[in-house]
Design a protein around this motif. Structure first.
Motif, PDB file in Angstrom:
ATOM      1  N   ARG A 118       0.824  -1.212   0.000  1.00  0.00           N
ATOM      2  CA  ARG A 118       0.000   0.000   0.000  1.00  0.00           C
ATOM      3  C   ARG A 118       0.856   1.258   0.000  1.00  0.00           C
ATOM      4  N   SER A 119       1.988   1.212   0.716  1.00  0.00           N
ATOM      5  CA  SER A 119       2.860   2.390   0.738  1.00  0.00           C
ATOM      6  C   SER A 119       3.451   2.650  -0.646  1.00  0.00           C
ATOM      7  N   ILE A 120       3.787   1.597  -1.375  1.00  0.00           N
ATOM      8  CA  ILE A 120       4.303   1.750  -2.741  1.00  0.00           C
ATOM      9  C   ILE A 120       3.220   2.341  -3.646  1.00  0.00           C
TER      10      ILE A 120
ATOM     11  N   VAL B 214      -1.077   6.255 -16.238  1.00  0.00           N
ATOM     12  CA  VAL B 214      -1.382   5.805 -14.879  1.00  0.00           C
ATOM     13  C   VAL B 214      -1.447   4.277 -14.812  1.00  0.00           C
ATOM     14  N   VAL B 215      -2.055   3.646 -15.788  1.00  0.00           N
ATOM     15  CA  VAL B 215      -2.116   2.185 -15.831  1.00  0.00           C
ATOM     16  C   VAL B 215      -0.711   1.604 -15.925  1.00  0.00           C
ATOM     17  N   CYS B 216       0.105   2.161 -16.790  1.00  0.00           N
ATOM     18  CA  CYS B 216       1.481   1.694 -16.935  1.00  0.00           C
ATOM     19  C   CYS B 216       2.221   1.792 -15.604  1.00  0.00           C
ATOM     20  N   ALA B 217       2.042   2.889 -14.895  1.00  0.00           N
ATOM     21  CA  ALA B 217       2.714   3.091 -13.611  1.00  0.00           C
ATOM     22  C   ALA B 217       2.242   2.089 -12.557  1.00  0.00           C
ATOM     23  N   PHE B 218       0.944   1.881 -12.444  1.00  0.00           N
ATOM     24  CA  PHE B 218       0.431   0.979 -11.413  1.00  0.00           C
ATOM     25  C   PHE B 218       0.699  -0.491 -11.727  1.00  0.00           C
ATOM     26  N   ILE B 219       0.649  -0.841 -12.997  1.00  0.00           N
ATOM     27  CA  ILE B 219       0.974  -2.219 -13.351  1.00  0.00           C
ATOM     28  C   ILE B 219       2.453  -2.488 -13.072  1.00  0.00           C
ATOM     29  N   ALA B 220       3.308  -1.487 -13.286  1.00  0.00           N
ATOM     30  CA  ALA B 220       4.723  -1.629 -12.937  1.00  0.00           C
ATOM     31  C   ALA B 220       4.882  -1.809 -11.426  1.00  0.00           C
ATOM     32  N   CYS B 221       4.073  -1.109 -10.644  1.00  0.00           N
ATOM     33  CA  CYS B 221       4.108  -1.278  -9.176  1.00  0.00           C
ATOM     34  C   CYS B 221       3.710  -2.695  -8.781  1.00  0.00           C
TER      35      CYS B 221
ATOM     36  N   PRO C 260      13.736  -5.032   0.682  1.00  0.00           N
ATOM     37  CA  PRO C 260      14.186  -3.647   0.534  1.00  0.00           C
ATOM     38  C   PRO C 260      13.090  -2.657   0.953  1.00  0.00           C
ATOM     39  N   ARG C 261      13.497  -1.435   1.152  1.00  0.00           N
ATOM     40  CA  ARG C 261      12.537  -0.389   1.506  1.00  0.00           C
ATOM     41  C   ARG C 261      11.538  -0.188   0.374  1.00  0.00           C
ATOM     42  N   PRO C 262      10.316   0.232   0.687  1.00  0.00           N
ATOM     43  CA  PRO C 262       9.310   0.482  -0.368  1.00  0.00           C
ATOM     44  C   PRO C 262       9.771   1.518  -1.392  1.00  0.00           C
ATOM     45  N   SER C 263      10.607   2.472  -0.969  1.00  0.00           N
ATOM     46  CA  SER C 263      11.072   3.497  -1.909  1.00  0.00           C
ATOM     47  C   SER C 263      11.904   2.894  -3.044  1.00  0.00           C
ATOM     48  N   ILE C 264      12.611   1.810  -2.767  1.00  0.00           N
ATOM     49  CA  ILE C 264      13.396   1.141  -3.810  1.00  0.00           C
ATOM     50  C   ILE C 264      12.453   0.515  -4.839  1.00  0.00           C
TER      51      ILE C 264
ATOM     52  N   ASN D 146      10.945   3.282  -6.966  1.00  0.00           N
ATOM     53  CA  ASN D 146      11.876   3.786  -7.987  1.00  0.00           C
ATOM     54  C   ASN D 146      12.043   2.803  -9.133  1.00  0.00           C
ATOM     55  N   MET D 147      12.083   1.515  -8.838  1.00  0.00           N
ATOM     56  CA  MET D 147      12.192   0.512  -9.899  1.00  0.00           C
ATOM     57  C   MET D 147      10.953   0.537 -10.778  1.00  0.00           C
ATOM     58  N   ALA D 148       9.765   0.627 -10.182  1.00  0.00           N
ATOM     59  CA  ALA D 148       8.516   0.685 -10.949  1.00  0.00           C
ATOM     60  C   ALA D 148       8.454   1.965 -11.779  1.00  0.00           C
ATOM     61  N   ARG D 149       8.802   3.057 -11.160  1.00  0.00           N
ATOM     62  CA  ARG D 149       8.769   4.350 -11.846  1.00  0.00           C
ATOM     63  C   ARG D 149       9.722   4.364 -13.038  1.00  0.00           C
TER      64      ARG D 149
END
Length: 187
Positions: free
Chosen positions: A97-99, A133-140, A158-162, A165-168
């Motif tokens: 959820r944090s990601i 937005v779909v591309c971003a969330f599917i990457a998440c 790893p931390r959620p921020s990692i 960043n990988m998804a982004r």
């Protein structure tokens, strides 16, 4: 039930046809509306595939593996509490959820508590914004699944921020590769 179906078919005013018999006994399902949404060309293909498995609840979450007596417990790998199910892993887990919340912040939006992809589908946005937005969330979702698997193998998380960043970065790279001027101007 069969007798009722038979009587309906025999009393049909159009007469006996194979088509009417088939229509009477076939199972009717709701039409699938998310296929174009998931299989859009803006998403990375492996991300699309994992998202398709998520929607169908076909990934091997620990609850399924435990039911098949393949793993010794059904505890969640990301947050360590109770049962790991698809719903929990991709919608309710604090780590996941944090990601997703951070990605929503990057996309300048707020997300609902459940079924994010369906919520995006229902928004009255432009096609370009929906695709991004779909591309971003599917990457998440893909990164959440990969980190879940890594935590299972390596016993570290790893931390959620990692993960964010990988998804982004993967979503950004995919959009930039397609070289549409409207998308290049949005980031």
């Amino acid at each position: 039930m069969e007798k009722i179906l038979w009587e309906q078919w025999m009393l049909d005013t159009k007469g006996y046809t194979l088509k009417s018999g088939y229509e009477l006994v076939r199972v009717k399902h709701q039409p699938i509306v998310w296929h174009k949404f998931i299989w859009n060309p803006w998403c990375v293909p492996k991300h699309r595939f994992i998202c398709w498995l998520i929607i169908r609840e076909a990934l091997q979450a620990k609850s399924k593996l435990f039911a098949l007596v393949i793993c010794p417990d059904e505890l969640r790998l990301l947050c360590g509490n109770a049962t790991e199910t698809h719903l929990h892993l991709f919608e309710k887990c604090v780590y996941s959820r944090s990601i997703l919340q951070e990605m929503a912040t990057l996309c300048q939006m707020s997300i609902p508590d459940a079924n994010i992809l369906q919520w995006i589908w229902q928004q009255k946005w432009s096609k370009a914004r929906k695709d991004i937005v779909v591309c971003a969330f599917i990457a998440c979702y893909y990164q959440i699944w990969m980190l879940r698997n890594r935590s299972r193998a390596e016993h570290s998380l790893p931390r959620p921020s990692i993960a964010l960043n990988m998804a982004r970065n993967s979503a950004k790279l995919r959009i930039s590769v397609l070289k549409k001027p409207i998308f290049r101007s949005l980031y």
